[in-house]
Design an enzyme around this catalytic site. Structure first.
Site, PDB file in Angstrom:
ATOM      1  N   GLN A 145     -37.089  49.558 -21.053  1.00  0.00           N
ATOM      2  CA  GLN A 145     -36.932  48.221 -20.474  1.00  0.00           C
ATOM      3  C   GLN A 145     -38.069  47.282 -20.887  1.00  0.00           C
ATOM      4  O   GLN A 145     -37.966  46.077 -20.720  1.00  0.00           O
ATOM      5  CB  GLN A 145     -36.868  48.306 -18.946  1.00  0.00           C
ATOM      6  CG  GLN A 145     -35.583  48.957 -18.453  1.00  0.00           C
ATOM      7  CD  GLN A 145     -35.533  48.946 -16.931  1.00  0.00           C
ATOM      8  OE1 GLN A 145     -36.034  49.857 -16.285  1.00  0.00           O
ATOM      9  NE2 GLN A 145     -34.945  47.894 -16.386  1.00  0.00           N
ATOM     10  N   HIS A 169     -30.754  56.413 -11.802  1.00  0.00           N
ATOM     11  CA  HIS A 169     -30.647  55.119 -12.484  1.00  0.00           C
ATOM     12  C   HIS A 169     -31.608  55.065 -13.678  1.00  0.00           C
ATOM     13  O   HIS A 169     -31.225  54.643 -14.774  1.00  0.00           O
ATOM     14  CB  HIS A 169     -30.948  53.999 -11.473  1.00  0.00           C
ATOM     15  CG  HIS A 169     -30.934  52.621 -12.047  1.00  0.00           C
ATOM     16  ND1 HIS A 169     -30.012  51.662 -11.660  1.00  0.00           N
ATOM     17  CD2 HIS A 169     -31.737  52.025 -12.958  1.00  0.00           C
ATOM     18  CE1 HIS A 169     -30.257  50.541 -12.335  1.00  0.00           C
ATOM     19  NE2 HIS A 169     -31.309  50.720 -13.126  1.00  0.00           N
ATOM     20  N   GLU A 170     -32.843  55.506 -13.459  1.00  0.00           N
ATOM     21  CA  GLU A 170     -33.860  55.425 -14.525  1.00  0.00           C
ATOM     22  C   GLU A 170     -33.598  56.428 -15.645  1.00  0.00           C
ATOM     23  O   GLU A 170     -33.801  56.113 -16.814  1.00  0.00           O
ATOM     24  CB  GLU A 170     -35.269  55.621 -13.945  1.00  0.00           C
ATOM     25  CG  GLU A 170     -35.689  54.595 -12.894  1.00  0.00           C
ATOM     26  CD  GLU A 170     -35.444  53.154 -13.296  1.00  0.00           C
ATOM     27  OE1 GLU A 170     -35.540  52.817 -14.500  1.00  0.00           O
ATOM     28  OE2 GLU A 170     -35.142  52.343 -12.406  1.00  0.00           O
ATOM     29  N   GLY A 202     -38.147  50.816  -9.817  1.00  0.00           N
ATOM     30  CA  GLY A 202     -38.128  51.803 -10.883  1.00  0.00           C
ATOM     31  C   GLY A 202     -38.172  51.076 -12.209  1.00  0.00           C
ATOM     32  O   GLY A 202     -37.784  49.909 -12.286  1.00  0.00           O
ATOM     33  N   CYS A 230     -30.496  45.964 -11.357  1.00  0.00           N
ATOM     34  CA  CYS A 230     -31.388  46.425 -12.414  1.00  0.00           C
ATOM     35  C   CYS A 230     -32.168  45.234 -12.950  1.00  0.00           C
ATOM     36  O   CYS A 230     -31.583  44.170 -13.159  1.00  0.00           O
ATOM     37  CB  CYS A 230     -30.552  47.064 -13.519  1.00  0.00           C
ATOM     38  SG  CYS A 230     -31.530  47.600 -14.938  1.00  0.00           S
ATOM     39  N   LEU A 231     -33.454  45.419 -13.182  1.00  0.00           N
ATOM     40  CA  LEU A 231     -34.286  44.324 -13.698  1.00  0.00           C
ATOM     41  C   LEU A 231     -33.798  43.855 -15.071  1.00  0.00           C
ATOM     42  O   LEU A 231     -34.040  42.723 -15.461  1.00  0.00           O
ATOM     43  CB  LEU A 231     -35.752  44.767 -13.802  1.00  0.00           C
ATOM     44  CG  LEU A 231     -36.463  45.096 -12.484  1.00  0.00           C
ATOM     45  CD1 LEU A 231     -37.841  45.678 -12.762  1.00  0.00           C
ATOM     46  CD2 LEU A 231     -36.563  43.870 -11.593  1.00  0.00           C
ATOM     47  N   HIS A 280     -31.178  55.090 -18.034  1.00  0.00           N
ATOM     48  CA  HIS A 280     -31.771  54.158 -19.000  1.00  0.00           C
ATOM     49  C   HIS A 280     -32.220  54.883 -20.266  1.00  0.00           C
ATOM     50  O   HIS A 280     -32.047  54.381 -21.376  1.00  0.00           O
ATOM     51  CB  HIS A 280     -33.006  53.463 -18.398  1.00  0.00           C
ATOM     52  CG  HIS A 280     -32.686  52.204 -17.644  1.00  0.00           C
ATOM     53  ND1 HIS A 280     -32.106  51.104 -18.231  1.00  0.00           N
ATOM     54  CD2 HIS A 280     -32.910  51.856 -16.353  1.00  0.00           C
ATOM     55  CE1 HIS A 280     -31.969  50.135 -17.321  1.00  0.00           C
ATOM     56  NE2 HIS A 280     -32.445  50.572 -16.174  1.00  0.00           N
TER      57      HIS A 280
HETATM   58 NI    NI Z   1     -32.442  49.537 -14.358  1.00  0.00          NI
END
Ligand code: NI
Length: 169
Positions: A51, A135-136, A46, A93-94, A139
């Site tokens: 991000q 989760h997204e 995702g 998470c990236l 963000h």
């Molecule tokens: Ni994330």
């Protein structure tokens, strides 16, 4: 193919509230394409636009069922309008390097959003798919999964990150 740099915590753009998208144009399509390239190269399941430093309400959610596939859903201006049940599962998470921990999320959610042409979308999501969307969407509100951890765990992570960043210099 354009791979963008993934912004990592504690960069302030990750805390910014993303803006509603009102124009469904070529620029948006390019942004989506770049996000897909960036997400699969990472690799991640995702990605939210902030991000890669773009504070707009756009997320990509992977829904591939086999390895090597690049099947994803584009959600523009997504909202979680209902949630039920609870599941605790490990997340990463990236944008949060070297951190994985258990987070409680709804098991099933109802989502409204728009597609790349601005057409309204409305659907239910469950389990893994529902988790990624939650989760997204977090963000886009400037929330990271570590905000769901205990303050002790967050403090420990900040300490660990300081060491990691110091060693990278
Ligand atoms: Ni994330």
């Amino acid at each position: 193919m354009a791979i963008r740099e993934i912004i990592t915590y504690p960069h302030p753009v990750l805390r910014q509230k993303a803006e509603t998208i009102t124009e469904f144009n070529e620029e948006l399509k390019t942004l989506v394409k770049d996000m897909a390239d960036t997400m699969y190269q990472a690799p991640g399941v995702g990605l939210a636009a902030n991000q890669i430093g773009v504070a707009r309400r756009l997320v990509l959610v992977d829904r591939s069922t086999r390895e090597g596939e690049q099947n994803f859903l584009v959600l523009i201006n997504p909202e979680i309008t209902q949630g039920e049940g609870a599941v605790v599962q490990e997340e990463g998470c990236l944008s949060v390097i070297d951190c994985y921990d258990k987070v409680k999320r709804y098991r099933k959610i109802h989502v409204t959003a728009q597609d790349m042409d601005g057409k309204p979308l409305e659907f239910d999501a469950e389990d893994r798919f529902a988790r990624i969307i939650q989760h997204e969407v977090d963000h886009l509100l400037g929330t990271l999964f570590i905000d769901h951890l205990s303050s002790l765990k967050r403090t420990m992570y900040k300490r660990k990150l300081k060491k990691i960043l110091k060693n990278q210099q």
